[in-house]
Design a protein around this motif. Structure first.
Motif, PDB file in Angstrom:
ATOM      1  N   GLU A 106      -0.535   3.325  -5.288  1.00  0.00           N
ATOM      2  CA  GLU A 106       0.133   3.940  -4.136  1.00  0.00           C
ATOM      3  C   GLU A 106       0.953   2.940  -3.327  1.00  0.00           C
ATOM      4  O   GLU A 106       2.106   3.242  -2.968  1.00  0.00           O
ATOM      5  CB  GLU A 106      -0.868   4.654  -3.233  1.00  0.00           C
ATOM      6  CG  GLU A 106      -0.189   5.362  -2.076  1.00  0.00           C
ATOM      7  CD  GLU A 106      -1.114   6.228  -1.252  1.00  0.00           C
ATOM      8  OE1 GLU A 106      -0.667   6.666  -0.178  1.00  0.00           O
ATOM      9  OE2 GLU A 106      -2.261   6.482  -1.668  1.00  0.00           O
ATOM     10  N   TRP A 159       5.026   3.200  -2.349  1.00  0.00           N
ATOM     11  CA  TRP A 159       5.608   3.120  -1.006  1.00  0.00           C
ATOM     12  C   TRP A 159       6.701   2.059  -0.947  1.00  0.00           C
ATOM     13  O   TRP A 159       7.563   2.091  -0.086  1.00  0.00           O
ATOM     14  CB  TRP A 159       4.538   2.868   0.046  1.00  0.00           C
ATOM     15  CG  TRP A 159       3.815   4.118   0.393  1.00  0.00           C
ATOM     16  CD1 TRP A 159       2.565   4.495  -0.025  1.00  0.00           C
ATOM     17  CD2 TRP A 159       4.297   5.189   1.198  1.00  0.00           C
ATOM     18  NE1 TRP A 159       2.254   5.743   0.474  1.00  0.00           N
ATOM     19  CE2 TRP A 159       3.300   6.186   1.237  1.00  0.00           C
ATOM     20  CE3 TRP A 159       5.485   5.407   1.896  1.00  0.00           C
ATOM     21  CZ2 TRP A 159       3.456   7.373   1.939  1.00  0.00           C
ATOM     22  CZ3 TRP A 159       5.629   6.592   2.611  1.00  0.00           C
ATOM     23  CH2 TRP A 159       4.620   7.557   2.624  1.00  0.00           C
ATOM     24  N   TYR A 216      -1.541  12.373  -9.502  1.00  0.00           N
ATOM     25  CA  TYR A 216      -1.102  11.285  -8.647  1.00  0.00           C
ATOM     26  C   TYR A 216       0.362  11.436  -8.255  1.00  0.00           C
ATOM     27  O   TYR A 216       0.726  11.282  -7.091  1.00  0.00           O
ATOM     28  CB  TYR A 216      -1.340   9.943  -9.337  1.00  0.00           C
ATOM     29  CG  TYR A 216      -1.503   8.819  -8.363  1.00  0.00           C
ATOM     30  CD1 TYR A 216      -2.684   8.666  -7.650  1.00  0.00           C
ATOM     31  CD2 TYR A 216      -0.472   7.925  -8.142  1.00  0.00           C
ATOM     32  CE1 TYR A 216      -2.833   7.642  -6.748  1.00  0.00           C
ATOM     33  CE2 TYR A 216      -0.617   6.889  -7.236  1.00  0.00           C
ATOM     34  CZ  TYR A 216      -1.799   6.751  -6.544  1.00  0.00           C
ATOM     35  OH  TYR A 216      -1.943   5.739  -5.641  1.00  0.00           O
ATOM     36  N   VAL A 246       1.255  11.734  -4.276  1.00  0.00           N
ATOM     37  CA  VAL A 246       1.837  10.568  -3.611  1.00  0.00           C
ATOM     38  C   VAL A 246       3.359  10.603  -3.601  1.00  0.00           C
ATOM     39  O   VAL A 246       3.975  10.474  -2.543  1.00  0.00           O
ATOM     40  CB  VAL A 246       1.312   9.255  -4.239  1.00  0.00           C
ATOM     41  CG1 VAL A 246       1.922   8.053  -3.553  1.00  0.00           C
ATOM     42  CG2 VAL A 246      -0.210   9.186  -4.142  1.00  0.00           C
TER      43      VAL A 246
END
Length: 108
Positions: free
Chosen positions: A56, A60, A94, A98
């Motif tokens: 994650e 980002w 996922y 995310v």
């Protein structure tokens, strides 16, 4: 973890491991340069790899970077689709949680 927290933690790592972190940041800077593949293409690749690895904090960093380099929502989701092929069901879960959250936050 949001981008601000991640950046603060990275600064801490530079303080704790300056030689290692400077080497990693230098490697990243060298790899991301335009070459046979554009920086945008490389960022899209990193998005797919980050989904497959379920990283994650990596997402980002790399989703916004891909957007900054001109990648569209459709291109980013197609990169996610490559992770789904390579990583299977966990990548579906996922990627949907995310990546879609990041893209929505960026209004892309």
């Amino acid at each position: 973890m949001d981008k601000t927290e991640m950046n603060e933690r990275m600064k801490e790592m530079v303080g704790e491991l300056p030689g290692v972190m400077n080497a990693v940041m230098g490697l990243h800077s060298e790899v991301i340069k335009d070459g046979a593949l554009s920086a945008r293409t490389k960022e899209l690749m990193m998005v797919g790899i980050a989904v497959a690895l379920r990283c994650e904090p990596c997402l980002w960093k790399h989703v916004p970077e891909a957007v900054n380099l001109g990648a569209t929502r459709e291109e980013i989701m197609e990169a996610v689709s490559t992770a789904i092929v390579m990583a299977g069901g966990p990548a579906v879960a996922y990627g949907s949680v995310v990546v879609l959250t990041i893209l929505d936050e960026l209004n892309v």
